[in-house]
Design a protein around this motif. Structure first.
Motif, mmCIF file in Angstrom:
data_model
loop_
_atom_site.group_PDB
_atom_site.id
_atom_site.type_symbol
_atom_site.label_atom_id
_atom_site.label_comp_id
_atom_site.label_asym_id
_atom_site.label_seq_id
_atom_site.Cartn_x
_atom_site.Cartn_y
_atom_site.Cartn_z
ATOM 1 N N ARG A 75 0.835 -1.204 0.000
ATOM 2 C CA ARG A 75 0.000 0.000 0.000
ATOM 3 C C ARG A 75 0.868 1.252 0.000
ATOM 4 N N MET A 76 1.925 1.237 0.806
ATOM 5 C CA MET A 76 2.804 2.403 0.855
ATOM 6 C C MET A 76 3.545 2.606 -0.462
ATOM 7 N N GLU A 77 3.891 1.513 -1.124
ATOM 8 C CA GLU A 77 4.509 1.632 -2.452
ATOM 9 C C GLU A 77 3.554 2.336 -3.412
ATOM 10 N N ASN A 78 2.300 1.917 -3.399
ATOM 11 C CA ASN A 78 1.303 2.512 -4.292
ATOM 12 C C ASN A 78 1.019 3.967 -3.935
ATOM 13 N N GLU A 79 0.926 4.252 -2.637
ATOM 14 C CA GLU A 79 0.676 5.628 -2.200
ATOM 15 C C GLU A 79 1.825 6.539 -2.629
ATOM 16 N N GLY A 80 3.046 6.042 -2.462
ATOM 17 C CA GLY A 80 4.208 6.846 -2.833
ATOM 18 C C GLY A 80 4.292 7.091 -4.327
ATOM 19 N N GLU A 81 3.964 6.058 -5.110
ATOM 20 C CA GLU A 81 3.968 6.216 -6.566
ATOM 21 C C GLU A 81 2.952 7.271 -6.994
ATOM 22 N N LEU A 82 1.783 7.237 -6.375
ATOM 23 C CA LEU A 82 0.744 8.219 -6.703
ATOM 24 C C LEU A 82 1.197 9.628 -6.330
ATOM 25 N N TYR A 83 1.825 9.743 -5.167
ATOM 26 C CA TYR A 83 2.323 11.042 -4.714
ATOM 27 C C TYR A 83 3.352 11.609 -5.695
ATOM 28 N N LEU A 84 4.305 10.764 -6.121
ATOM 29 C CA LEU A 84 5.337 11.218 -7.054
ATOM 30 C C LEU A 84 4.745 11.550 -8.422
#
Length: 312
Positions: A75-84
């Motif tokens: 989930r954190m990987e996906n959240e970070g990708e969306l943020y970037l």
């Protein structure tokens, strides 16, 4: 859980990372034989209050905790990708600027293609090397319940993410504590492969285990300027070779080659010799060589970095 990127400053991301690492440690403490579980038994590594909360929801085995850890990190990987993606997006596509013009349609298609493999000038701010280390160590334990191929694929993706994170933050000039690789995280990946005894079994699983182990080992050579291999690295890789490659002269040559590298780096230990001592039958020459190995025959140069490169 708070979404990554909702804070405008680095302090918010720091809090989020620390919170997730805190939760992951708690889950890891309930995975039998994991590093954190071993530390918690000695009263180290985990806040007692955190341990009580996690253990109040403890399942009959550690598999539930491993799965929870994997979901959290994903989930954190996906959240970070969306943020970037939002932070560095240069083209905002809206209904107003979409029409039937073929040229503009082509541009949108090109944009979609670029988004499939995005690269950003910084690492994913929601994940860290420590998070990956905790997850890899948990995945390497018998309690992990992911199917073998799925588990190998996940480890492969984590290795790629670790290297990508480091490269995004400058590679050899990287000073971001959260994305700098460590020997422990790569050792955990090799350990995962060493837990799979697949000789004579599924070829895809065997090949995946070997590929992940040597990818992690090769990464340590690429990162030689900032992280060094230690005796555990070699002991684990020798174990992978021992378990995954059928008895043969070629196998003996691989073992000998790895031992020579280990010796040149000055990290030969009793742990390394123990793995080799169990290897016989590859060839008469290899058997004679292994028989002659012993702690008493080691020179100071062959062991000079054992303690120096070990980590607590």
């Amino acid at each position: 859980m708070t979404e990554c990127g909702t804070e405008d400053d680095g302090e918010g991301l720091e809090v989020l990372r620390e919170r997730l690492e805190y939760v992951l440690r708690g889950h890891a403490a309930n995975v039998p034989q994991s590093r954190i579980a071993s530390l918690s038994e000695e009263g180290e590594g985990v806040d007692p209050r955190q341990l009580r909360v996690i253990r109040s929801h403890k399942s009959s085995d550690g598999g539930i905790h491993v799965e929870a850890m994997n979901r959290l990190v994903e989930r954190m990987e996906n959240e970070g990708e969306l943020y970037l993606k939002q932070k560095y997006s240069k083209v905002m596509v809206t209904p107003e600027n979409i029409n039937d013009d073929d040229e503009e349609d082509d541009e949108l298609e090109d944009l979609d293609e670029e988004e499939e493999t995005p690269t950003y000038p910084e690492s994913n701010p929601c994940v860290s090397t420590l998070q990956y280390e905790l997850l890899l160590d948990a995945l390497a334990q018998p309690a992990a319940t992911l199917p073998t191929l799925a588990s190998l694929t996940r480890v492969s993706s984590i290795l790629a993410a670790i290297l990508s994170q480091h490269t995004a933050d400058g590679g050899v000039t990287n000073v971001n504590f959260h994305s700098v690789p460590t020997v422990r995280v790569f050792n955990a990946a090799i350990k995962h492969s060493s837990m799979m005894e697949t000789v004579g079994g599924n070829e895809k699983e065997r090949d995946g285990a070997l590929q992940n182990a040597f990818t992690a080992f090769d990464a340590l050579y690429q990162l030689d300027a900032c992280v060094k291999r230690n005796d555990e690295t070699y002991a684990l890789l020798l174990k992978v070779v021992s378990q995954q490659i059928p008895t043969s002269r070629s196998k003996g040559n691989v073992l000998r080659s790895l031992y020579e590298q280990c010796k040149d780096e000055g990290v030969v230990s009793a742990q390394v010799l123990e793995v080799l001592k169990g290897e016989t039958g590859n060839s008469e020459e290899c058997d004679d060589w292994i028989e002659g190995l012993g702690v008493e025959s080691l020179t100071p140069r062959q062991t000079m970095n054992v303690e120096r490169r070990r980590i607590a």
